[in-house]
Design an enzyme around this catalytic site. Structure first.
Site, PDB file in Angstrom:
ATOM      1  N   TYR A 547       4.221 -11.066  -8.676  1.00 38.40           N
ATOM      2  CA  TYR A 547       4.148  -9.609  -8.505  1.00 38.40           C
ATOM      3  C   TYR A 547       3.616  -8.951  -9.780  1.00 38.40           C
ATOM      4  O   TYR A 547       2.511  -8.468  -9.834  1.00 38.40           O
ATOM      5  CB  TYR A 547       5.516  -9.044  -8.115  1.00 38.40           C
ATOM      6  N   SER A 628       1.325  -5.905  -2.199  1.00 40.85           N
ATOM      7  CA  SER A 628       1.292  -4.610  -2.861  1.00 40.85           C
ATOM      8  C   SER A 628       0.635  -4.787  -4.227  1.00 40.85           C
ATOM      9  O   SER A 628      -0.520  -5.186  -4.319  1.00 40.85           O
ATOM     10  CB  SER A 628       2.703  -4.054  -2.966  1.00 40.85           C
ATOM     11  N   ASP A 719       0.764   1.623   7.142  1.00 41.47           N
ATOM     12  CA  ASP A 719       1.094   1.485   5.730  1.00 41.47           C
ATOM     13  C   ASP A 719       0.610   2.737   5.012  1.00 41.47           C
ATOM     14  O   ASP A 719      -0.566   2.866   4.690  1.00 41.47           O
ATOM     15  CB  ASP A 719       0.443   0.240   5.132  1.00 41.47           C
ATOM     16  N   HIS A 761       4.307  -0.863   5.065  1.00 42.18           N
ATOM     17  CA  HIS A 761       4.175  -1.604   3.816  1.00 42.18           C
ATOM     18  C   HIS A 761       5.115  -2.807   3.753  1.00 42.18           C
ATOM     19  O   HIS A 761       4.977  -3.674   2.903  1.00 42.18           O
ATOM     20  CB  HIS A 761       4.449  -0.662   2.641  1.00 42.18           C
TER      21      HIS A 761
END
Length: 791
Positions: A547, A628, A719, A761
């Site tokens: 991430y 993301s 999203d 999302h």
């Protein structure tokens, strides 16, 4: 209610929610782009095969269509007339038209991509086995920690394959539990989910926010707990908001955005316009939303976001003001008990609440833990990048005293006032959780609470209670809810509930943590999960997840999909705790943001190189995944090192780094990325923006055969966090540059997109959608890595 978790806002407020991902068959849904049938679902899972180790990097994978022929990609129109001038640098944007989700041409583009992806997935022979096995393993009861309000207990529970978890209420921990709110009855396909909820102090009312199709937009309703009657109260256009009741149970504070124009027909969650001018309101029960009290607004600062919290004693409402995802905020307070006519007096007035400014600059983050009248305890990163606890008396706002000093190495993740004058503090130590009981007044250590190596995912505690509920998980622990009694001198910690996954045997697997040197020598922690005693011969399929952004820490957690991958595909699963996250505090975060964002990609690439050099895998059997901000990570890494990976799964990623700030809540991410409207920051962004750095690897290194890894780009129609245009534009760009613009292109690995209907999302996604998506993306991975099924 008081408590503080360091990252509660990170996804709630802007980018993270897919954490962005953790956790059905549904009817064909009317996707706004077109009526398309598709299925998408959840996160982590794995694969296996046993091929000899090879030095060749990224040779031809299984990039063929259903008939065995090379894929025939749909041609997307390129508008070469769209060119932007960024500080004297001309940048073309030929797929700008893909930014309009209502355009017929966009709907047709999506429909063709869905057909292409379906044709590829039909050739993935592990798809149905994955779906069946993940479904079987997923079918087990799951619980959240109970919480107490008034004289009742509340908790969430999913029997196994329910689309959404259900809220239960009981008079005591041993009493009969009754269903209070079941979101599964609110839609046929399970796509209406519970986004937020709050029970009034006397436990007479439940205010709850519902989200449709995974959108961040929320509609708040109210239910009477005693007879479960839903009141007429309906609050619309709520987003990025909590619910905080006043102690008289007459109403609650919440935040909303201005309603769209009356003539605007809006499928909420599919729009792309910026979210601006949030306002704080107070709603009185039994009244229309139009009569709500406007408590705070700031039209001079339209990007500001608000949060309100009523203190445990019911005396104050605290107003938190933020302007981005940066760990800073302002704090104002209002004594609502001293208002001459109470909140009712503001019904006919246009005045805002008379907030007093305690912190009126954006230089640090502050969040209240407890108060004794005017004496407040705050958790803050003021001069403490790993956080500390401080106290201030509102009567002397310039005098602050340290209660608990910042730790030398460990990060203070959260703090909860409990058992009168004690605090339960949670530290992160080398990405593993540590729990302690300390004195609220002095900060002195009273007790260490024994927990295994893993993550604390849930803490339910109140200052007035001597009992605490703690939710724990790890890579090999599905979940344990501990009941901790603090009444005695020594905390009594017992298992209250344990989540059991039938057929899962933790002794088959092992977990290691290694520290990998990055390009600049920084040691990067990485967890490696695999079956025990695997040969280190590079033969194993490997899934590397990352991430690296917004101060969010990726800590150990259990995943059915990952276990299935390890058991039935022989896969190794890894999490790289790269810079940009919060694993070591603000300094770790800042060393992976803004001008230093490239460190995130270097860290991830170094982790991948380690997995190859250590003998876990080889490039053609290595898949990377992220969502993301992690989707951006995957997009940047395949651009920079296409030969290092055999497959890439990029979920709901921020792919257009020059225009992200123009859509929905994207303006809040400039604290991590910067903004192309500033010349210096434009030059940071253009260097790694996935959309703008797709290159033909065979032209970069003509002396060796090379191509991009097999790539699946995942997005969803609702999203409204990272809008689908990011994924659609990158998909069109990669297919054009690597495939359709080149005769007999060396790019034989497929570049496809999975576009989900009635999903957002990641939050609120129903169970079946998660299972379907896991089966799709991991069967694609298995085929591309040539991983075969192991019974």
């Amino acid at each position: 209610m008081f408590s503080c978790s360091r990252n509660t806002h990170a996804i709630f407020y802007p980018l993270a929610a897919h954490r962005l991902f953790p956790p059905y068959k549904y009817k064909s849904s009317s996707f706004r782009f077109k009526h398309v049938k598709s299925s998408f679902s959840s996160y982590f899972s794995f694969y296996s095969s046993s091929h000899s180790r090879s030095s060749s990097s990224n040779p031809r994978m299984g990039s063929v269509g259903a008939s065995g022929e090379s894929l025939k990609y749909p041609l997307a129109r390129r508008d070469e007339s769209v060119v932007d001038d960024y500080h004297g640098v001309l940048i073309s944007d030929p797929y700008r038209w893909l930014e309009d989700p209502d355009a017929q041409e966009v709907k047709e583009f999506v429909e063709k991509q869905v057909k292409l992806t379906d044709s590829v997935l039909q050739t993935c022979d592990t798809r149905e086995k994955l779906r069946e096995t993940i479904t079987k393993l997923f079918d087990h009861p799951r619980f959240d920690a109970p919480f107490r309000r008034g004289d009742k207990y509340f908790y969430f529970h999913n029997t196994g394959l329910q689309a959404q978890k259900v809220l239960y209420v009981q008079d005591s921990l041993d009493g009969k539990a009754e269903v209070l709110l079941d979101p599964n009855g609110l839609s046929e396909d399970g796509t209406v989910s519970l986004n937020t909820c709050a029970v009034s102090e006397d436990a007479k009312y439940l205010a709850y926010g519902l989200s449709s199709s995974g959108s961040d937009w929320v509609t708040i309703k109210v239910m009477r707990v005693e007879d479960k009657r839903v009141e007429t109260d309906t609050l619309s256009w709520v987003k990025f908001s909590g619910i905080s009741w006043t102690h008289d149970s007459k109403g609650f504070f919440y935040c909303r955005y201005p309603a769209p124009k009356e003539d605007e027909k809006l499928d909420a969650g599919t729009e792309t316009n910026s979210n601006l001018n949030q306002e704080l309101y107070y709603h009185f029960l039994g009244t229309d939303q139009s009569q709500d009290i406007l408590c705070w607004k700031d039209p001079d600062n339209p990007k500001h976001m608000f949060g309100a919290d009523v203190t445990d004693d019911g005396k104050y409402v605290l107003l938190y003001i933020s302007e981005s995802c940066e760990e800073v905020n302002k704090v104002y307070h209002c004594d609502i008990t001293s208002l001459p006519e109470g909140l009712e007096g503001f019904r006919e007035r246009k005045d805002l609440l008379p907030f007093i400014k305690l912190i009126d600059n954006f230089d640090a983050r502050y969040h209240a833990i407890a108060n004794d009248d005017t004496l407040f305890t705050f958790m803050t990163n003021k001069d403490a990048p790993k956080y500390k606890l401080v106290q201030v008396d509102l009567k002397e706002p310039s005098t602050w005293n340290v209660v608990l000093e910042e730790a030398e190495k460990d990060v203070l993740e959260s703090a909860y006032a409990v058992n009168g004058n004690q605090i339960l503090v949670c530290y992160l130590s080398d990405v593993k959780y540590v729990l302690q009981i300390r004195d609220l007044k002095t900060g002195s250590l009273l007790h260490d609470l024994p927990i295994d190596i893993g993550s604390v995912f849930d803490i339910s505690a109140r200052r007035r209670d001597s009992t605490v509920f703690i939710g724990f998980t790890s890579f090999l622990t599905p979940g344990i809810i501990y009941h901790c009694n603090l009444e005695a001198g020594v905390p009594d910690m017992k298992i209250f509930r344990e989540i059991v996954v039938p057929g899962f045997d933790r002794t088959e697997f092992c977990v290691d943590q290694v520290f990998v040197p990055s390009k600049d020598g920084t040691k990067i922690p990485m967890f490696i999960v695999a079956r025990k005693n695997i040969p280190m011969d590079g033969s194993h399929p490997c899934l590397l997840y990352g991430y690296g952004g917004f101060n969010i820490s990726i800590t150990p957690s259990f995943s059915v999909s990952r276990i299935v991958l390890s058991r039935h595909l022989g896969a190794v699963f890894c999490i790289a705790n790269i810079r940009g996250g919060g694993e070591y505090g603000q300094e770790w975060h800042k060393s992976g943001s803004l001008a230093k964002k490239q460190n995130c990609f270097d860290d991830f690439i170094s982790a991948a190189e380690y997995l190859v050099s250590a003998g876990y895998t080889q490039p053609r059997k290595l898949c990377i995944e992220g969502g993301s901000n992690g989707g951006l990570l995957v997009g940047a890494c395949i651009n920079q090192r296409p030969n290092l990976f055999g497959c890439a799964l990029a979920h709901v990623g921020v792919m257009d780094m020059l225009r992200f700030h123009k859509f929905t809540i994207g303006h809040a991410w400039t604290s991590d990325y910067g903004c192309s409207e500033k010349e210096e920051e434009f030059h940071w962004l253009i260097k790694y923006s996935p959309l703008h750095n797709v290159r033909r690897p065979w032209e970069q290194s003509p002396d060796q055969p090379s191509q991009y890894p097999a790539t699946m780009i995942l997005t969803a129609d609702h999203d409204d966090r990272v809008v689908p245009l990011h994924s659609l534009k990158l998909l069109a760009t990669m297919q054009y540059i690597l495939c359709t613009s080149v005769e007999k292109s060396p790019q034989t690995n497929p570049i496809i997109g999975r576009i989900e209907c009635k999903a957002g999302h990641g939050a609120g996604r129903p169970t079946q959608k998660m299972i379907d998506e896991a089966a799709d993306r991991y069967s694609f991975m298995a085929k591309m890595l040539e991983a075969s099924w192991i019974e």
